[in-house]
Design an enzyme around this catalytic site. Structure first.
Site, PDB file in Angstrom:
ATOM      1  CG  MET A   1      -1.877  -1.205   1.196  1.00 22.17           C
ATOM      2  SD  MET A   1      -3.385  -0.946   2.114  1.00 22.17           S
ATOM      3  CE  MET A   1      -2.744  -0.688   3.747  1.00 22.17           C
TER       4      MET A   1
ATOM      5  CG  LEU B   1       7.240   1.467  -0.830  1.00 19.62           C
ATOM      6  CD1 LEU B   1       8.004   1.259  -2.139  1.00 19.62           C
ATOM      7  CD2 LEU B   1       6.341   0.272  -0.551  1.00 19.62           C
ATOM      8  CG  HIS B   2       8.293   0.198   6.058  1.00 19.91           C
ATOM      9  ND1 HIS B   2       8.500  -1.161   6.046  1.00 19.91           N
ATOM     10  CD2 HIS B   2       6.959   0.358   6.279  1.00 19.91           C
ATOM     11  CE1 HIS B   2       7.372  -1.789   6.298  1.00 19.91           C
ATOM     12  NE2 HIS B   2       6.409  -0.893   6.432  1.00 19.91           N
TER      13      HIS B   2
ATOM     14  CG  HIS C   1       6.908  -2.068   2.151  1.00 22.23           C
ATOM     15  ND1 HIS C   1       6.772  -0.912   2.884  1.00 22.23           N
ATOM     16  CD2 HIS C   1       5.687  -2.667   2.195  1.00 22.23           C
ATOM     17  CE1 HIS C   1       5.544  -0.811   3.349  1.00 22.23           C
ATOM     18  NE2 HIS C   1       4.857  -1.866   2.953  1.00 22.23           N
TER      19      HIS C   1
ATOM     20  CD  GLN D   1      -6.176  -3.798   2.392  1.00 17.32           C
ATOM     21  OE1 GLN D   1      -6.023  -4.284   1.279  1.00 17.32           O
ATOM     22  NE2 GLN D   1      -5.218  -3.856   3.312  1.00 17.32           N
TER      23      GLN D   1
ATOM     24  N   GLY E   1       4.780 -10.417   4.005  1.00 15.28           N
ATOM     25  CA  GLY E   1       5.530 -10.356   5.254  1.00 15.28           C
ATOM     26  C   GLY E   1       4.850 -11.138   6.372  1.00 15.28           C
ATOM     27  CD  GLN E   2       5.008 -15.054  10.184  1.00 14.84           C
ATOM     28  OE1 GLN E   2       4.856 -15.639   9.105  1.00 14.84           O
ATOM     29  NE2 GLN E   2       4.296 -15.331  11.258  1.00 14.84           N
TER      30      GLN E   2
ATOM     31  CD  GLN F   1      -1.937  -8.950   4.168  1.00 14.53           C
ATOM     32  OE1 GLN F   1      -2.774  -8.070   4.272  1.00 14.53           O
ATOM     33  NE2 GLN F   1      -0.676  -8.690   3.919  1.00 14.53           N
TER      34      GLN F   1
HETATM   35  P1  AMP Z   1       1.408  -2.981   3.496  1.00 12.24           P
HETATM   36  O1  AMP Z   1       1.998  -1.953   2.569  1.00 12.24           O
HETATM   37  O2  AMP Z   1       1.404  -2.585   4.929  1.00 12.24           O
HETATM   38  O3  AMP Z   1       0.095  -3.521   2.994  1.00 12.24           O
HETATM   39  O4  AMP Z   1       2.402  -4.209   3.442  1.00 12.24           O
HETATM   40  C1  AMP Z   1       2.800  -4.799   2.234  1.00 12.24           C
HETATM   41  C2  AMP Z   1       3.574  -6.063   2.525  1.00 12.24           C
HETATM   42  O5  AMP Z   1       4.709  -5.737   3.310  1.00 12.24           O
HETATM   43  C3  AMP Z   1       2.751  -7.078   3.334  1.00 12.24           C
HETATM   44  O6  AMP Z   1       3.019  -8.378   2.820  1.00 12.24           O
HETATM   45  C4  AMP Z   1       3.286  -6.911   4.722  1.00 12.24           C
HETATM   46  O7  AMP Z   1       3.178  -8.069   5.512  1.00 12.24           O
HETATM   47  C5  AMP Z   1       4.744  -6.585   4.439  1.00 12.24           C
HETATM   48  N1  AMP Z   1       5.351  -5.911   5.584  1.00 12.24           N
HETATM   49  C6  AMP Z   1       4.909  -4.791   6.215  1.00 12.24           C
HETATM   50  N2  AMP Z   1       5.695  -4.498   7.274  1.00 12.24           N
HETATM   51  C7  AMP Z   1       6.659  -5.460   7.312  1.00 12.24           C
HETATM   52  C8  AMP Z   1       7.755  -5.739   8.176  1.00 12.24           C
HETATM   53  N3  AMP Z   1       8.037  -4.959   9.217  1.00 12.24           N
HETATM   54  N4  AMP Z   1       8.515  -6.821   7.907  1.00 12.24           N
HETATM   55  C9  AMP Z   1       8.247  -7.625   6.854  1.00 12.24           C
HETATM   56  N5  AMP Z   1       7.225  -7.423   6.008  1.00 12.24           N
HETATM   57  C10 AMP Z   1       6.443  -6.360   6.226  1.00 12.24           C
END
Ligand code: AMP
Length: 291
Positions: free
Chosen positions: A39, A42-43, A46, A70, A156-157, A162
């Site tokens: 979404m 990014l960090h 990601h 969602q 991500g775990q 999810q």
């Molecule tokens: P989001 O942009 O929050 O929807 O996340 C996108 C993907 O990045 C999802 O598969 C998340 O589980 C993964 N993700 C988010 N934060 C982390 C993290 N700290 N470590 C590993 N994966 C992450």
């Protein structure tokens, strides 16, 4: 990494037609497709998924799409951070081939009448507090998988439920891709990295470190041989209650595969928590092998 790729130039696709064309061209060159749905905002969490995709596939696609279906009506859809230019820079720096960044009307051109719903696995944990959330996640992932047609998709775990739900959707619907789940990336003090951490005040950010502390305590307690689920959860609650202005949504220790509740901890378990710190909802989890 990007600089090492020959003839590499990152593309930004905003339409389904344009991303399909780019994927077709990559496939024609014999490349395998790796997909990282996000979404945005990014960090390093990601980035770790992008790096995993780069290790395992030839052509990397990152989607940036804040998926409206969602989010619940009282959730943070409008205020969710959208630093698009910064996100593109990050993708470029890490060798992404295409960023797919559609407008909401590209993905939902009219009223959606078709939804993907994974039963049972979406009921506990976050499912109790975010009605319709997983239906939105699985529906958008099904759409994105149909649009991008990747060989592998990386999750991500950090969002453990999810990842389990998406794996199950892909298996149950015979989707021709592999779902890869990558480890949670944490700040040096243990807090799981999240786009939502930036909402926290300094004091809240400090308190939020207790979330991972509670999970570490859980692991230690299980490793010390305690099996009574309630006892472990009570210990975790004591730690989480020390976070100022925090409201615990759930603390659960469940079967790591089925997400079913258990009285006695045994085998592979998932310890997961959701806490509202001020108005920011934070989740985290760990896997523990109790045997
Ligand atoms: P989001 O942009 O929050 O929807 O996340 C996108 C993907 O990045 C999802 O598969 C998340 O589980 C993964 N993700 C988010 N934060 C982390 C993290 N700290 N470590 C590993 N994966 C992450």
């Amino acid at each position: 990494m990007g600089g090492l790729k020959k003839d590499w130039k990152m593309e930004v696709a905003k339409t389904i037609q344009s991303i399909r064309k780019l994927v077709k061209a990559a496939r024609a060159k014999g490349k395998t497709i790796g997909f990282v749905p996000t979404m945005g905002a990014l960090h390093i969490g990601h980035i770790s998924l992008i790096e995993a995709a780069a290790r395992q596939t030839d052509f990397i696609i990152v989607s940036i799409f804040v998926n409206p279906t969602q989010f619940g009506p009282s959730e943070d859809f409008e205020k969710y951070p959208r630093p698009f230019d910064k996100d593109l820079e990050i993708c470029k720096k890490h060798g992404v081939d295409v960023v797919f960044a559609p407008m909401p009307q590209e993905i939902y051109p009219g009223k959606n009448l078709t939804w993907v719903n994974v039963e049972k696995l979406t009921e506990p944990l976050c499912g109790q507090f975010r009605p319709g959330h997983f239906r939105g996640v699985t529906t958008v992932c099904a759409k994105l998988f149909n649009i991008v047609a990747p060989d592998m998709a990386f999750f991500g775990q950090k969002d453990a439920q999810q990842a389990i739900v998406i794996k199950r959707m892909a298996a149950d619907l015979n989707m021709p891709l592999e779902i890869v789940v990558c480890p949670t990336i944490r700040e040096p003090d243990g807090l799981a990295v999240s786009s939502r951490n930036q909402y926290l005040t300094r004091q809240q950010r400090k308190g939020a470190t207790l979330i991972y502390k509670s999970l570490q305590k859980c692991r230690e307690t299980i490793e010390a041989g305690v099996t009574n689920n309630k006892k472990i959860i009570d210990q975790m609650r004591k730690i989480l209650n020390q976070i100022p202005s925090a409201k615990i949504e759930y603390i659960s220790i469940v079967n790591a595969e089925t997400l079913e509740s258990i009285d006695q901890v045994a085998g592979k378990v998932l310890a997961a928590v959701a806490v509202k710190v001020g108005s920011t909802r934070l989740i985290d989890n760990i896997l523990v092998d109790a045997d």
